[in-house]
Scaffold this motif. Structure first.
Motif, PDB file in Angstrom:
ATOM      1  N   SER A  66       0.839  -1.202   0.000  1.00 16.96           N
ATOM      2  CA  SER A  66       0.000   0.000   0.000  1.00 16.96           C
ATOM      3  C   SER A  66       0.868   1.244   0.000  1.00 16.96           C
ATOM      4  O   SER A  66       1.972   1.255   0.545  1.00 16.96           O
ATOM      5  CB  SER A  66      -0.923   0.023   1.223  1.00 16.96           C
ATOM      6  N   TRP A  90      -4.890  10.096  -1.319  1.00 18.78           N
ATOM      7  CA  TRP A  90      -5.166   8.811  -1.957  1.00 18.78           C
ATOM      8  C   TRP A  90      -4.472   7.675  -1.212  1.00 18.78           C
ATOM      9  O   TRP A  90      -3.394   7.847  -0.651  1.00 18.78           O
ATOM     10  CB  TRP A  90      -4.686   8.813  -3.401  1.00 18.78           C
ATOM     11  N   LEU A 120      -6.910  -1.553  -5.454  1.00 13.99           N
ATOM     12  CA  LEU A 120      -7.777  -0.600  -4.755  1.00 13.99           C
ATOM     13  C   LEU A 120      -7.177   0.793  -4.843  1.00 13.99           C
ATOM     14  O   LEU A 120      -5.968   0.970  -4.656  1.00 13.99           O
ATOM     15  CB  LEU A 120      -7.943  -1.024  -3.299  1.00 13.99           C
ATOM     16  N   ARG A 148      -8.326   4.486  -3.143  1.00 11.40           N
ATOM     17  CA  ARG A 148      -9.289   5.155  -2.253  1.00 11.40           C
ATOM     18  C   ARG A 148      -8.951   6.641  -2.142  1.00 11.40           C
ATOM     19  O   ARG A 148      -7.806   7.012  -1.889  1.00 11.40           O
ATOM     20  CB  ARG A 148      -9.268   4.523  -0.872  1.00 11.40           C
ATOM     21  N   TYR A 192      -9.723   9.945  -0.029  1.00  9.72           N
ATOM     22  CA  TYR A 192     -10.296  10.511   1.189  1.00  9.72           C
ATOM     23  C   TYR A 192     -10.769  11.932   0.888  1.00  9.72           C
ATOM     24  O   TYR A 192     -10.024  12.759   0.351  1.00  9.72           O
ATOM     25  CB  TYR A 192      -9.262  10.506   2.307  1.00  9.72           C
ATOM     26  N   TYR A 221     -14.913   8.846   2.335  1.00 11.86           N
ATOM     27  CA  TYR A 221     -14.050   8.470   1.224  1.00 11.86           C
ATOM     28  C   TYR A 221     -14.856   7.739   0.152  1.00 11.86           C
ATOM     29  O   TYR A 221     -15.990   7.283   0.377  1.00 11.86           O
ATOM     30  CB  TYR A 221     -12.890   7.603   1.690  1.00 11.86           C
ATOM     31  N   THR A 253     -14.054   4.636  -2.896  1.00 14.47           N
ATOM     32  CA  THR A 253     -13.077   3.620  -3.244  1.00 14.47           C
ATOM     33  C   THR A 253     -13.406   3.018  -4.604  1.00 14.47           C
ATOM     34  O   THR A 253     -14.572   2.700  -4.884  1.00 14.47           O
ATOM     35  CB  THR A 253     -13.060   2.486  -2.194  1.00 14.47           C
ATOM     36  N   ARG A 274     -12.383  -0.242  -7.019  1.00 19.90           N
ATOM     37  CA  ARG A 274     -11.767  -1.550  -6.872  1.00 19.90           C
ATOM     38  C   ARG A 274     -11.849  -2.328  -8.176  1.00 19.90           C
ATOM     39  O   ARG A 274     -12.718  -2.089  -9.014  1.00 19.90           O
ATOM     40  CB  ARG A 274     -12.474  -2.349  -5.762  1.00 19.90           C
ATOM     41  N   SER A 289     -22.003   0.133  -1.659  1.00 13.43           N
ATOM     42  CA  SER A 289     -21.080  -0.310  -2.696  1.00 13.43           C
ATOM     43  C   SER A 289     -21.827  -1.030  -3.806  1.00 13.43           C
ATOM     44  O   SER A 289     -22.918  -1.592  -3.599  1.00 13.43           O
ATOM     45  CB  SER A 289     -20.008  -1.239  -2.106  1.00 13.43           C
TER      46      SER A 289
END
Length: 429
Positions: free
Chosen positions: A313, A319, A341, A343, A345, A352, A354, A356, A400
């Motif tokens: 990560s 981000w 992923l 994301r 913020y 946030y 996201t 995917r 989601s």
């Protein structure tokens, strides 16, 4: 060897000339420096603004040089000295900053900007008592100043004195009832004291054809402790006209500075879930806003499934980017998949969106298990988007949507489309 008299004369003249030239050059340099200095601080206010710009642009040494030049002309220009102190504090030179601020506060003990700078300097230096003393001094001189009361509340909050901080915020609200920063601080203080989190969620899967819809739901309770968060969860699923329950327990232990873990176990007597599942993962933060992890997942169906996974990560501004591979050995070889992923913020960690995506064998048990409990290794690709929104300081919501294309177990040449909708609420108390 004899020296000609004319040579001696010329040599003497040259020495005198050199001395004269050097003397004149020195005077010229002094005059030039004085002129330059006078030009630099001809307007001390303008020079101060230039020094501020240099400091905020990261050129702190240059800012201090210009600020000291201003003080040679105007030694009691307190804002200039406060600027010097702040640049020292930003550089971690807290003693130098303290010396400059003491100069100002000895002459103006009520000067708000100097008191604020002193509070910040002592906080960054880890000197809690001095930080609190300066904030108290600020309130003594400015008892009805909203900015001062807010600073006092922030200082108390950073020292862990939340009850006293809330009392100061009550005083502040009598002066300014709609102070946004005060409201945010109050909510933050309330949130920090919330050790329990209750989450409820519902998931609906619909298939292009072949299969009936799947309904899933869960209720989850988490508790923050001094050694990490403990999470208990009950999962419900309805599939093939059958209902099933699963109980799970997760633990996120804090191991050491920069290290934390994940340990999970679950059990179910229903054929819709693995009879037993477990997992563990170790996470490590790295310089440059990186984080890595490595671990495994174990699922016990009619046959055992071992999944090895990990993450890389990276935080970049607002981000978060994460790459997670899955490696699953099986009777015919090794299955692999990859999920990605990104994301963004929006305003703090509780708000946030996201994005995917993934491909390969995706290890999510409902994708590769039928009602008999047999395990199927199918290929799939998916994309998804989800949002998390803080509705108030103790209530959040999430939603989601996923689109997946999955291989049919009984017809590997064909794929079906799966649409998944998931939503829920998070309540903190």
């Amino acid at each position: 060897m004899k020296t000609h008299p004319k040579t001696c004369i010329v040599s003497a003249i040259s020495k005198r000339t050199c001395l004269l030239v050097g003397w004149l050059t020195g005077l010229l340099m002094i005059f030039s420096l004085q002129t330059l200095s006078a030009q630099t601080v001809e307007n001390v206010d303008k020079a101060f603004m230039e020094a501020r710009e240099l400091a905020f642009d990261g050129q702190r040494e240059e800012a201090r040089e210009l600020a000291h030049a201003i003080l040679e002309i105007s030694p009691d220009y307190h804002d200039v000295r406060i600027l010097i102190a702040r640049t020292y504090a930003w550089d971690g030179s807290y003693d130098n900053a303290r010396e400059e601020l003491n100069y100002v506060l000895e002459r103006r003990p009520d000067y708000k900007d100097a008191l604020f700078a002193a509070i910040d300097n002592e906080r960054w230096a880890g000197n809690e008592k001095a930080m609190l003393d300066y904030s108290k001094q600020a309130v003594r001189y400015h008892a009805v100043d909203a900015d001062v009361l807010l600073k006092r509340a922030e200082t108390l909050n950073s020292a862990g004195k939340d009850k006293e901080a809330l009392q100061v915020l009550n005083q502040l609200e009598q002066i300014d009832k709609i102070n946004e920063e005060a409201l945010q601080l109050r909510e933050s203080i309330k949130t920090s004291g919330q050790n329990y989190t209750l989450t409820t969620a519902y998931t609906y899967d619909t298939f292009e054809d072949v299969f009936d819809d799947i309904h899933k739901a869960y209720v989850q309770l988490s508790r923050r402790t001094g050694i990490g968060s403990v999470i208990g969860r009950v999962n419900y699923q309805r599939r093939f006209s059958t209902d099933g329950l699963q109980a799970e327990l997760d633990f996120y232990p804090s191991i050491a500075e920069g290290w934390y873990g994940y340990v999970s176990a679950g059990y179910s007597s229903s054929s819709l879930f693995p009879e037993f599942r477990s997992g563990a993962e170790l996470f490590k933060t790295l310089p440059g806003a990186f984080e890595v992890s490595a671990g495994f997942r174990y699922l016990s169906f009619n046959s055992d499934v071992w999944i090895f996974t990990g993450t890389v990560s990276k935080y970049q501004g607002n981000w978060l980017f994460t790459v997670r591979p899955y490696i699953t050995p099986n009777s015919v070889g090794v299955s692999r998949s990859l999920s990605l992923l990104a994301r963004r913020y929006l305003s703090g960690p509780e708000n946030y969106i996201t994005f995917r995506g993934g491909f390969g064998f995706y290890p999510e048990e409902r994708r590769f298990q039928d009602v008999s409990g047999d395990v199927f290794f199918t290929q799939s690709q998916f994309v998804g988007i989800d949002g998390y929104k803080e509705l108030r300081y103790n209530l959040s919501a999430f939603l989601s949507l996923d689109l997946a294309r999955q291989e049919l177990t009984f017809d590997p040449d064909n794929f079906i489309t799966i649409v998944t909708l998931n939503g829920g609420f998070v309540y903190k108390f």
